[in-house]
Write a protein that holds these residues in place. Structure first.
Motif, PDB file in Angstrom:
ATOM      1  N   ALA A 415       1.074  -0.931   0.040  1.00 17.75           N
ATOM      2  CA  ALA A 415       0.107   0.232  -0.006  1.00 17.75           C
ATOM      3  C   ALA A 415       0.330   1.356  -0.180  1.00 17.75           C
ATOM      4  O   ALA A 415       0.380   2.297  -0.685  1.00 17.75           O
ATOM      5  N   GLY A 416       2.050   0.949   0.358  1.00 15.80           N
ATOM      6  CA  GLY A 416       3.205   2.448   0.401  1.00 15.80           C
ATOM      7  C   GLY A 416       3.677   2.591  -0.246  1.00 15.80           C
ATOM      8  O   GLY A 416       4.430   3.721  -0.110  1.00 15.80           O
ATOM      9  N   SER A 417       3.761   2.153  -1.474  1.00 19.46           N
ATOM     10  CA  SER A 417       4.622   2.055  -2.767  1.00 19.46           C
ATOM     11  C   SER A 417       3.619   1.572  -3.823  1.00 19.46           C
ATOM     12  O   SER A 417       4.848   1.937  -4.956  1.00 19.46           O
ATOM     13  N   TYR A 418       2.660   1.852  -4.303  1.00 12.71           N
ATOM     14  CA  TYR A 418       1.969   0.523  -5.363  1.00 12.71           C
ATOM     15  C   TYR A 418       1.631   2.894  -6.242  1.00 12.71           C
ATOM     16  O   TYR A 418       1.273   2.860  -4.850  1.00 12.71           O
ATOM     17  N   VAL A 419       2.076   2.735  -6.999  1.00 14.27           N
ATOM     18  CA  VAL A 419       1.823   4.189  -7.113  1.00 14.27           C
ATOM     19  C   VAL A 419       0.204   4.023  -8.104  1.00 14.27           C
ATOM     20  O   VAL A 419       0.544   3.320  -8.860  1.00 14.27           O
ATOM     21  N   VAL A 420      -0.599   5.196  -8.106  1.00 14.75           N
ATOM     22  CA  VAL A 420      -1.899   4.689  -8.613  1.00 14.75           C
ATOM     23  C   VAL A 420      -1.602   5.480  -9.776  1.00 14.75           C
ATOM     24  O   VAL A 420      -1.712   6.427  -9.965  1.00 14.75           O
ATOM     25  N   HIS A 421      -2.900   4.907 -10.517  1.00 12.59           N
ATOM     26  CA  HIS A 421      -3.092   6.103 -11.557  1.00 12.59           C
ATOM     27  C   HIS A 421      -4.610   6.609 -11.820  1.00 12.59           C
ATOM     28  O   HIS A 421      -5.550   5.882 -11.146  1.00 12.59           O
ATOM     29  N   ALA A 422      -4.890   7.439 -13.300  1.00 12.38           N
ATOM     30  CA  ALA A 422      -6.307   8.282 -13.067  1.00 12.38           C
ATOM     31  C   ALA A 422      -7.107   7.054 -13.719  1.00 12.38           C
ATOM     32  O   ALA A 422      -6.503   6.589 -15.043  1.00 12.38           O
TER      33      ALA A 422
END
Length: 433
Positions: A415-422
């Motif tokens: 949860a602290g490392s996965y970068v989310v996308h629009a």
């Protein structure tokens, strides 16, 4: 309980004559050390390289001889302080990893000598794991990755453990090697390292009772290696990018269990080197688990009686203070869809800054509706680990946990490392493994 013994001198000499060609082929050349600088600086500077989380980092950097004595001393003090303050609350695997890190080699000043007390504590914690398995349908208090760390540390530091229990519990068909029916490469790899240590440790023993158990353990190693190789990808990765480092270590120490044609070590190494500049090893534990293999090292190289090597001058080590939060720069907002799935699905659309991670989305949803999207997390060596959502807690005895998914697919990052996308569909799902 049967006490472990140190490998007799004759056995050690014989082992030293075993060809290490595959390790040497995979070891990165000194001319290419600069490619490792992002990994090393991540480990040294990350805010997650603190307390017990520093054990992975210290172990990796000591095996590579990368730290100077002052940096090493700082990390050791963090770990010792944490172990002394939290010894009862540490999991067995956390304690085992601390022992491996503190005893990876011998400092000139012998800063830490108190291995025997920690090993005794680990013996007790390992027995608690086994007892829990006997009482709860073969489920340990933690997981098989941590159990393997326990056995590895007990083996390397002359702790007491039962060979028969190891031979029985580490059967490759045990459910604890599998996650949603998929073989866990890093769990299998850590088990190979632990079982290899036990086999080497006991092979030259005069105790005839060990013979049958050692034959069983040898069969376990062979079977686990087959399973690990079955997860080899076309691009050279084994399992995924995060399990590849420990898989490489397992293959290094067990080359007589497979044919050279079954694994292209250079291809795997080169693929990993390609991924480093992309930032996939942004968590210090991820960096720590890949580095030893790139330097031709394994956790079996831990030796508390061998003098530490210091060659930090070969690397470009940054000592900047890690930032505790994102830089004060304005980022455009993006919208993502977030769901909590238990028996019912609860949906919300939230706006977060571009470049945010999964945890940021969860925190934003919790602010907007604390009833439906409340959660708790605890720090782990991989960063924040989700422990409860809507007050429902993960339970190892019931093999339940909170799975993170993107567009319906499980994530390999936390949860602290996965970068989310629009526009992404993010999900936290109550799951069983």
């Amino acid at each position: 309980m049967i006490p472990s013994h140190q490998l007799p001198l004759v056995g050690l000499l014989l082992f030293s004559l075993i060809p290490r060609q595959q390790c040497e082929i995979c070891e990165i050349s000194r001319e290419n050390y600069a490619a490792l600088n992002p990994l090393i600086n991540t480990m040294i500077n990350s805010k997650y390289s603190k307390g017990i989380q520093a054990a992975n980092v210290l172990l990796s950097l000591r095996l590579g001889g990368i730290l100077n004595q002052n940096q090493e001393q700082k990390l050791m003090r963090q770990i010792v302080r944490t172990v002394e303050n939290k010894e009862s609350s540490l999991t067995s695997g956390q304690l085992a990893l601390s022992i491996l890190a503190l005893g990876a080699c011998k400092r000139p000043d012998e800063m830490f000598k108190n291995y025997s007390d920690l090993v005794k504590q680990l013996e007790n914690k390992f027995q608690e794991e086994i007892k829990n398995m006997e009482e709860h349908d073969d489920n340990p208090l933690t997981n098989y990755y941590q159990l393997s760390l326990d056995v590895l540390a007990l083996c390397l530091f002359s702790g007491n453990y039962s060979i028969s229990i190891v031979a029985t519990k580490f059967n490759p068909e045990n459910k604890n090697y599998y996650f949603h029916g998929q073989f866990s490469v890093d769990t299998g790899a850590m088990a190979v390292l632990a079982l290899t240590c036990v086999k080497r440790d006991k092979t030259n023993s005069q105790n005839i009772m060990y013979k049958q158990d050692l034959e069983i353990i040898g069969g376990h190693i062979e079977s686990l290696i087959r399973k690990i190789l079955s997860q080899k990808k076309e691009d050279g990765l084994i399992g995924n990018i995060y399990s590849t480092g420990e898989a490489m270590q397992a293959l290094f120490v067990s080359s007589h269990y497979y044919k050279k044609s079954q694994w292209d070590c250079q291809k795997t190494r080169n693929k990993v080197l390609e991924e480093i500049p992309k930032g996939v090893f942004r968590m210090p534990t991820a960096a720590a688990q890949i580095l030893p293999a790139l330097l031709g090292k394994t956790y079996l190289d831990v030796n508390k009686d061998s003098s530490c090597v210091y060659k930090s001058g070969a690397f470009n080590l940054s000592t900047q203070e890690p930032t505790s939060g994102p830089p004060a720069v304005s980022h455009p907002q993006i919208q993502v869809n977030y769901s909590v799935v238990i028996n019912t699905t609860y949906n919300i659309v939230v706006s977060v800054a571009n470049g945010s991670v999964f945890l940021d989305v969860m925190e934003k949803a919790q602010k907007e509706n604390a009833t439906l999207f409340s959660f708790t997390a605890e720090e782990s060596s991989w960063g924040p680990y989700i422990t409860t959502v809507q007050g429902i807690k993960a339970n190892s005895n019931e093999r339940t946990y909170w799975a993170l998914l993107s567009n319906g697919k499980p994530l390999s990052q936390g949860a602290g490392s996965y970068v989310v996308h629009a526009g992404e569909n993010l999900e936290v799902r109550w799951s069983k493994y």
